[in-house]
Design a protein around this motif. Sequence first.
Motif, PDB file in Angstrom:
ATOM      1  N   ILE A  10       0.874  -1.171   0.000  1.00 20.69           N
ATOM      2  CA  ILE A  10       0.000   0.000   0.000  1.00 20.69           C
ATOM      3  C   ILE A  10       0.910   1.221   0.000  1.00 20.69           C
ATOM      4  O   ILE A  10       1.663   1.443   0.945  1.00 20.69           O
ATOM      5  N   ALA A  11       0.864   1.990  -1.077  1.00 20.92           N
ATOM      6  CA  ALA A  11       1.771   3.130  -1.221  1.00 20.92           C
ATOM      7  C   ALA A  11       0.993   4.437  -1.181  1.00 20.92           C
ATOM      8  O   ALA A  11      -0.066   4.566  -1.784  1.00 20.92           O
ATOM      9  N   SER A  12       1.519   5.402  -0.444  1.00 18.59           N
ATOM     10  CA  SER A  12       0.971   6.761  -0.389  1.00 18.59           C
ATOM     11  C   SER A  12       2.106   7.709  -0.719  1.00 18.59           C
ATOM     12  O   SER A  12       3.179   7.623  -0.121  1.00 18.59           O
ATOM     13  N   ASP A  13       1.880   8.613  -1.695  1.00 14.40           N
ATOM     14  CA  ASP A  13       2.963   9.534  -2.030  1.00 14.40           C
ATOM     15  C   ASP A  13       2.653  10.937  -1.526  1.00 14.40           C
ATOM     16  O   ASP A  13       1.502  11.341  -1.401  1.00 14.40           O
ATOM     17  N   PHE A  14       3.725  11.672  -1.206  1.00 12.38           N
ATOM     18  CA  PHE A  14       3.634  13.004  -0.629  1.00 12.38           C
ATOM     19  C   PHE A  14       4.638  13.902  -1.338  1.00 12.38           C
ATOM     20  O   PHE A  14       5.739  13.470  -1.659  1.00 12.38           O
ATOM     21  N   ASN A  15       4.252  15.154  -1.573  1.00  7.14           N
ATOM     22  CA  ASN A  15       5.144  16.084  -2.264  1.00  7.14           C
ATOM     23  C   ASN A  15       6.269  16.595  -1.387  1.00  7.14           C
ATOM     24  O   ASN A  15       7.337  16.939  -1.883  1.00  7.14           O
ATOM     25  N   THR A  16       6.033  16.671  -0.090  1.00 10.67           N
ATOM     26  CA  THR A  16       7.057  17.186   0.813  1.00 10.67           C
ATOM     27  C   THR A  16       7.104  16.322   2.068  1.00 10.67           C
ATOM     28  O   THR A  16       6.153  15.594   2.377  1.00 10.67           O
ATOM     29  N   LEU A  17       8.203  16.450   2.783  1.00 13.56           N
ATOM     30  CA  LEU A  17       8.339  15.722   4.039  1.00 13.56           C
ATOM     31  C   LEU A  17       7.324  16.235   5.057  1.00 13.56           C
ATOM     32  O   LEU A  17       6.821  15.467   5.881  1.00 13.56           O
ATOM     33  N   GLU A  18       6.973  17.528   4.965  1.00 14.50           N
ATOM     34  CA  GLU A  18       5.978  18.091   5.889  1.00 14.50           C
ATOM     35  C   GLU A  18       4.614  17.431   5.707  1.00 14.50           C
ATOM     36  O   GLU A  18       3.904  17.178   6.679  1.00 14.50           O
TER      37      GLU A  18
END
Length: 106
Positions: A10-18
Amino acid sequence: MTGQTNHVEIASDFNTLEELEKFTELAALDSTFASVRRAVRQEMVDESAQVSIWRLSYHSDGLISSEEATEPRKFMRVLTGDVRPGHHREFVMSISQALEYQKQRG
């Protein structure tokens, strides 16, 4: 799909570490979100579940600075594990509820 259990990622992507940190904090602060996430994990074999954080890098054509070339562009949180035998339908339902919850909250 073979064997007694099925391996899942199950993968979730995020643009920033915040953004990734906010996702983690949300599970601690929002009891509904925590219970939705817990429902997914309950359908998985306990000792098989593992979370990893990946930094994804992208390269583009043209002149770019060294800072831009090495800057992390995205982060991905990946949960891997196996679905408990006989619980595939429940797992899919719990994932559907988790995705709907996240969709409603942007």
